[in-house]
Write a protein that holds these residues in place. Structure first.
Motif, PDB file in Angstrom:
ATOM      1  N   GLY A 266      18.973   4.990  -7.301  1.00  0.00           N
ATOM      2  CA  GLY A 266      18.253   4.251  -8.335  1.00  0.00           C
ATOM      3  C   GLY A 266      16.768   4.329  -8.078  1.00  0.00           C
ATOM      4  O   GLY A 266      16.118   5.340  -8.316  1.00  0.00           O
ATOM      5  N   ILE A 267      16.210   3.237  -7.594  1.00  0.00           N
ATOM      6  CA  ILE A 267      14.803   3.173  -7.173  1.00  0.00           C
ATOM      7  C   ILE A 267      14.794   3.044  -5.659  1.00  0.00           C
ATOM      8  O   ILE A 267      15.323   2.078  -5.108  1.00  0.00           O
ATOM      9  N   THR A 268      14.215   4.018  -4.992  1.00  0.00           N
ATOM     10  CA  THR A 268      14.212   4.045  -3.525  1.00  0.00           C
ATOM     11  C   THR A 268      12.767   3.931  -3.025  1.00  0.00           C
ATOM     12  O   THR A 268      11.906   4.756  -3.371  1.00  0.00           O
ATOM     13  N   ASP A 269      12.525   2.910  -2.212  1.00  0.00           N
ATOM     14  CA  ASP A 269      11.200   2.699  -1.639  1.00  0.00           C
ATOM     15  C   ASP A 269      11.069   3.543  -0.376  1.00  0.00           C
ATOM     16  O   ASP A 269      11.836   3.389   0.575  1.00  0.00           O
ATOM     17  N   VAL A 270      10.114   4.484  -0.382  1.00  0.00           N
ATOM     18  CA  VAL A 270       9.891   5.340   0.792  1.00  0.00           C
ATOM     19  C   VAL A 270       8.513   5.065   1.386  1.00  0.00           C
ATOM     20  O   VAL A 270       7.880   5.942   1.976  1.00  0.00           O
ATOM     21  N   SER A 271       8.056   3.815   1.215  1.00  0.00           N
ATOM     22  CA  SER A 271       6.731   3.460   1.720  1.00  0.00           C
ATOM     23  C   SER A 271       6.675   3.469   3.241  1.00  0.00           C
ATOM     24  O   SER A 271       5.584   3.413   3.821  1.00  0.00           O
ATOM     25  N   HIS A 272       7.823   3.521   3.898  1.00  0.00           N
ATOM     26  CA  HIS A 272       7.812   3.656   5.358  1.00  0.00           C
ATOM     27  C   HIS A 272       7.394   5.067   5.780  1.00  0.00           C
ATOM     28  O   HIS A 272       7.002   5.288   6.929  1.00  0.00           O
ATOM     29  N   LEU A 273       7.483   6.017   4.827  1.00  0.00           N
ATOM     30  CA  LEU A 273       7.029   7.388   5.091  1.00  0.00           C
ATOM     31  C   LEU A 273       5.595   7.592   4.579  1.00  0.00           C
ATOM     32  O   LEU A 273       4.758   8.151   5.298  1.00  0.00           O
ATOM     33  N   GLU A 324      -1.408 -11.424   0.028  1.00  0.00           N
ATOM     34  CA  GLU A 324      -0.380 -10.794   0.864  1.00  0.00           C
ATOM     35  C   GLU A 324       0.971 -11.504   0.717  1.00  0.00           C
ATOM     36  O   GLU A 324       2.026 -10.859   0.691  1.00  0.00           O
ATOM     37  N   GLU A 325       0.869 -12.842   0.588  1.00  0.00           N
ATOM     38  CA  GLU A 325       2.108 -13.593   0.385  1.00  0.00           C
ATOM     39  C   GLU A 325       2.749 -13.205  -0.941  1.00  0.00           C
ATOM     40  O   GLU A 325       3.976 -13.053  -1.049  1.00  0.00           O
ATOM     41  N   PHE A 326       1.877 -13.043  -1.964  1.00  0.00           N
ATOM     42  CA  PHE A 326       2.392 -12.619  -3.257  1.00  0.00           C
ATOM     43  C   PHE A 326       3.032 -11.241  -3.168  1.00  0.00           C
ATOM     44  O   PHE A 326       4.111 -10.980  -3.705  1.00  0.00           O
ATOM     45  N   LYS A 327       2.323 -10.335  -2.474  1.00  0.00           N
ATOM     46  CA  LYS A 327       2.875  -8.992  -2.330  1.00  0.00           C
ATOM     47  C   LYS A 327       4.213  -9.024  -1.593  1.00  0.00           C
ATOM     48  O   LYS A 327       5.146  -8.295  -1.936  1.00  0.00           O
ATOM     49  N   SER A 328       4.289  -9.868  -0.553  1.00  0.00           N
ATOM     50  CA  SER A 328       5.541  -9.978   0.200  1.00  0.00           C
ATOM     51  C   SER A 328       6.656 -10.527  -0.691  1.00  0.00           C
ATOM     52  O   SER A 328       7.788 -10.020  -0.685  1.00  0.00           O
ATOM     53  N   ALA A 329       6.315 -11.565  -1.501  1.00  0.00           N
ATOM     54  CA  ALA A 329       7.314 -12.118  -2.417  1.00  0.00           C
ATOM     55  C   ALA A 329       7.723 -11.089  -3.450  1.00  0.00           C
ATOM     56  O   ALA A 329       8.902 -10.948  -3.789  1.00  0.00           O
ATOM     57  N   PHE A 330       6.735 -10.355  -3.957  1.00  0.00           N
ATOM     58  CA  PHE A 330       7.044  -9.302  -4.918  1.00  0.00           C
ATOM     59  C   PHE A 330       7.954  -8.244  -4.298  1.00  0.00           C
ATOM     60  O   PHE A 330       8.912  -7.768  -4.909  1.00  0.00           O
ATOM     61  N   GLY A 331       7.621  -7.885  -3.051  1.00  0.00           N
ATOM     62  CA  GLY A 331       8.448  -6.891  -2.366  1.00  0.00           C
ATOM     63  C   GLY A 331       9.881  -7.364  -2.180  1.00  0.00           C
ATOM     64  O   GLY A 331      10.832  -6.601  -2.364  1.00  0.00           O
ATOM     65  N   ARG A 332      10.025  -8.667  -1.822  1.00  0.00           N
ATOM     66  CA  ARG A 332      11.372  -9.209  -1.658  1.00  0.00           C
ATOM     67  C   ARG A 332      12.132  -9.197  -2.980  1.00  0.00           C
ATOM     68  O   ARG A 332      13.307  -8.820  -3.045  1.00  0.00           O
ATOM     69  N   ASN A 333      11.433  -9.646  -4.047  1.00  0.00           N
ATOM     70  CA  ASN A 333      12.079  -9.631  -5.366  1.00  0.00           C
ATOM     71  C   ASN A 333      12.428  -8.212  -5.794  1.00  0.00           C
ATOM     72  O   ASN A 333      13.490  -7.942  -6.368  1.00  0.00           O
ATOM     73  N   TYR A 334      11.522  -7.293  -5.517  1.00  0.00           N
ATOM     74  CA  TYR A 334      11.783  -5.896  -5.871  1.00  0.00           C
ATOM     75  C   TYR A 334      12.972  -5.345  -5.088  1.00  0.00           C
ATOM     76  O   TYR A 334      13.852  -4.685  -5.635  1.00  0.00           O
ATOM     77  N   ASP A 335      13.004  -5.653  -3.758  1.00  0.00           N
ATOM     78  CA  ASP A 335      14.127  -5.167  -2.932  1.00  0.00           C
ATOM     79  C   ASP A 335      15.446  -5.752  -3.405  1.00  0.00           C
ATOM     80  O   ASP A 335      16.479  -5.059  -3.442  1.00  0.00           O
ATOM     81  N   LEU A 336      15.432  -7.046  -3.771  1.00  0.00           N
ATOM     82  CA  LEU A 336      16.653  -7.681  -4.261  1.00  0.00           C
ATOM     83  C   LEU A 336      17.129  -7.015  -5.553  1.00  0.00           C
ATOM     84  O   LEU A 336      18.310  -6.690  -5.707  1.00  0.00           O
ATOM     85  N   ALA A 337      16.169  -6.799  -6.477  1.00  0.00           N
ATOM     86  CA  ALA A 337      16.532  -6.146  -7.735  1.00  0.00           C
ATOM     87  C   ALA A 337      17.041  -4.735  -7.490  1.00  0.00           C
ATOM     88  O   ALA A 337      18.008  -4.273  -8.101  1.00  0.00           O
ATOM     89  N   LYS A 338      16.392  -4.030  -6.552  1.00  0.00           N
ATOM     90  CA  LYS A 338      16.800  -2.662  -6.229  1.00  0.00           C
ATOM     91  C   LYS A 338      18.208  -2.620  -5.640  1.00  0.00           C
ATOM     92  O   LYS A 338      19.048  -1.801  -6.010  1.00  0.00           O
ATOM     93  N   LYS A 340      20.627  -4.819  -6.036  1.00  0.00           N
ATOM     94  CA  LYS A 340      21.611  -5.138  -7.068  1.00  0.00           C
ATOM     95  C   LYS A 340      21.836  -3.958  -7.995  1.00  0.00           C
ATOM     96  O   LYS A 340      22.962  -3.655  -8.394  1.00  0.00           O
ATOM     97  N   PHE A 341      20.749  -3.280  -8.330  1.00  0.00           N
ATOM     98  CA  PHE A 341      20.892  -2.126  -9.202  1.00  0.00           C
ATOM     99  C   PHE A 341      21.669  -1.014  -8.503  1.00  0.00           C
ATOM    100  O   PHE A 341      22.561  -0.395  -9.079  1.00  0.00           O
ATOM    101  N   ASP A 342      21.336  -0.768  -7.221  1.00  0.00           N
ATOM    102  CA  ASP A 342      22.064   0.257  -6.459  1.00  0.00           C
ATOM    103  C   ASP A 342      23.538  -0.095  -6.341  1.00  0.00           C
ATOM    104  O   ASP A 342      24.415   0.768  -6.432  1.00  0.00           O
ATOM    105  N   ALA A 343      23.802  -1.406  -6.131  1.00  0.00           N
ATOM    106  CA  ALA A 343      25.198  -1.837  -6.018  1.00  0.00           C
ATOM    107  C   ALA A 343      25.946  -1.613  -7.326  1.00  0.00           C
ATOM    108  O   ALA A 343      27.113  -1.210  -7.338  1.00  0.00           O
ATOM    109  N   ALA A 344      25.261  -1.871  -8.458  1.00  0.00           N
ATOM    110  CA  ALA A 344      25.906  -1.661  -9.763  1.00  0.00           C
ATOM    111  C   ALA A 344      26.247  -0.190  -9.967  1.00  0.00           C
ATOM    112  O   ALA A 344      27.344   0.154 -10.414  1.00  0.00           O
ATOM    113  N   ILE A 345      25.309   0.708  -9.643  1.00  0.00           N
ATOM    114  CA  ILE A 345      25.577   2.142  -9.781  1.00  0.00           C
ATOM    115  C   ILE A 345      26.719   2.559  -8.866  1.00  0.00           C
ATOM    116  O   ILE A 345      27.615   3.325  -9.247  1.00  0.00           O
ATOM    117  N   LYS A 346      26.735   2.026  -7.645  1.00  0.00           N
ATOM    118  CA  LYS A 346      27.795   2.378  -6.704  1.00  0.00           C
ATOM    119  C   LYS A 346      29.150   1.876  -7.194  1.00  0.00           C
ATOM    120  O   LYS A 346      30.177   2.543  -7.047  1.00  0.00           O
TER     121      LYS A 346
END
Length: 407
Positions: A266-273, A324-338, A340-346
């Motif tokens: 689905g949407i894959t975060d590769v920001s660790h790379l 930064e707190e907002f970004k962290s919250a956004f990241g958490r919300n984004y990861d959660l949405a991601k 759930k979406f990945d789980a639905a596709i699976k």
């Protein structure tokens, strides 16, 4: 026997035939007398011998008669015994024939009952088979329809349409929603090759003439690669370089590569790379733009508040902490949405696999029904009597009796 007293010197003898008298002396008389005595003795001897023979013959005849009578009695007794034995044998034959007839009748009844039961079971089995086949056919039709609908859904989600490239698809999708969702945005091909390389498309959105979000896009379709299969990670370094050189905040790789990968679903975060970089499937093209733009719109408000706070001489450190707190919250919300979406596709893929297995199981049960029907058809009287020597012997005896009667 005659007396031996002396006779006169002369004697007269009369002929018994002619009556003539003859004068004979003593010697002649003695001779004639001896002859007479001898003749009488012989006559008497023969008479007695004859009598003895008669007695002997009578005794022999009586013995023969007695023997014949005894033989006749023995023969009669033997005949009676033979008749008795014959009667007993006939009675035994009658009992045997009755037993055989009874056994044959019972066997015939059992056979008829078995045939009737077998025919009933066969009819019931055929009816069950027909019902099961009909049920399986309906279930298979439903499963096939459901599988086709899932496949069609997945195919429509994959958007890899015949005769349409990935770039054309993305551009068409964006232009279809431009007037509704992105009225102030710019989206087009990267035409700046001053740095030696360029991306595929650049997205920039503005608020009151000020750019608040920018994204560098790279599109990679499976048909765009050579015979050597490449991976998504092979294009990330160039994409990050293009993002930095073109002054974009985010980088997104729209990819059809590695379709079987469980990572890129689905949407894959590769920001660790590479910082602020995502790998997405084509069906999430507009979704990633909306996510990044909405997050940036929130930062517009934050920036406006920041300016107001700066005017009020509030320490910028608190603002950065909130940001930064907002970004962290956004990241958490984004990861959660991601997730759930990945789980639905699976789940969709798992449902397709499960339905395919159900279909295979139903086809396997139909094969087992066919094998059961073949076994019922192959059932014979010999197999029914296997392990039952009594019934097998009865049937063999009945078969032999039938063969003898036919002969």
């Amino acid at each position: 026997m005659t007396s031996t007293t002396s006779k006169p010197a002369t004697s007269e003898i009369k002929c018994p035939h002619c009556g003539t008298l003859f004068a004979i002396d003593g010697a002649q008389y003695a001779s004639i007398s001896g002859q007479v005595r001898n003749a009488e003795f012989e006559s008497e001897l023969h008479a007695r011998l004859a009598q003895a023979e008669t007695v002997k013959a009578a005794e022999i005849a009586r013995a023969v008669s007695d023997t014949a009578l005894k033989a006749q009695q023995q023969a009669t007794a033997k005949d009676a015994e033979i008749e008795k034995l014959r009667a007993e044998a006939k009675a035994a034959d009658t009992v045997r024939d009755l037993a055989v007839a009874t056994a044959m009748s019972e066997a015939q009844q059992n056979l008829s009952a078995a045939n009737a039961k077998l025919a009933l079971q066969s009819a019931e089995q055929k009816a069950k088979d027909a019902a099961i086949r009909e049920s399986h056919a309906k279930e298979l039709a439903l499963k096939d329809d459901l599988i086709e609908r899932y496949k069609d859904m997945k195919a429509r989600l994959s958007v890899k349409l015949l005769g349409e490239t990935l770039e054309q698809h993305c551009e068409t999708e964006f232009n279809r929603m431009r007037s509704l969702a992105f009225p102030d945005a710019l989206f087009g091909k990267d035409s700046d090759a001053a740095s030696g390389t360029k991306g595929d498309y650049v997205f920039r959105d503005f608020s009151d003439g000020v750019e608040y979000v920018s994204v560098m896009f790279e599109m990679k379709n499976e048909s765009d690669v050579s015979a050597t299969k490449k991976r998504n990670v092979d294009f990330l370094a160039k994409l990050d370089k293009d993002r930095r050189e073109k002054g974009c905040e985010y980088a997104v790789l729209i990819s059809m590569l590695e379709e079987d990968s469980d990572l890129y679903t689905g949407i894959t975060d590769v920001s660790h790379l590479y910082p602020k970089m995502f790998v997405v499937r084509p069906q999430f093209f507009l979704a990633i733009i909306a996510l990044l733009r909405n997050a940036a719109q929130d930062t517009i408000t934050v920036r406006a508040e920041l300016e107001q706070i700066k005017k009020q001489n509030i320490d910028i450190t608190d603002f950065e902490s909130d940001l930064e707190e907002f970004k962290s919250a956004f990241g958490r919300n984004y990861d959660l949405a991601k997730r759930k979406f990945d789980a639905a596709i699976k789940e969709i893929d798992v449902a397709i696999d499960r339905l395919q297995k159900v279909k295979e199981g139903l086809l396997g049960s139909e094969n087992n029904l066919r094998l059961a029907n073949d076994k019922a058809t192959a059932l014979t009287l010999k197999k029914l009597t296997k392990g039952n020597p009594t019934m097998a012997a009865k049937f063999d005896e009945a078969r032999s009796q039938a063969d003898d009667e036919a002969a």
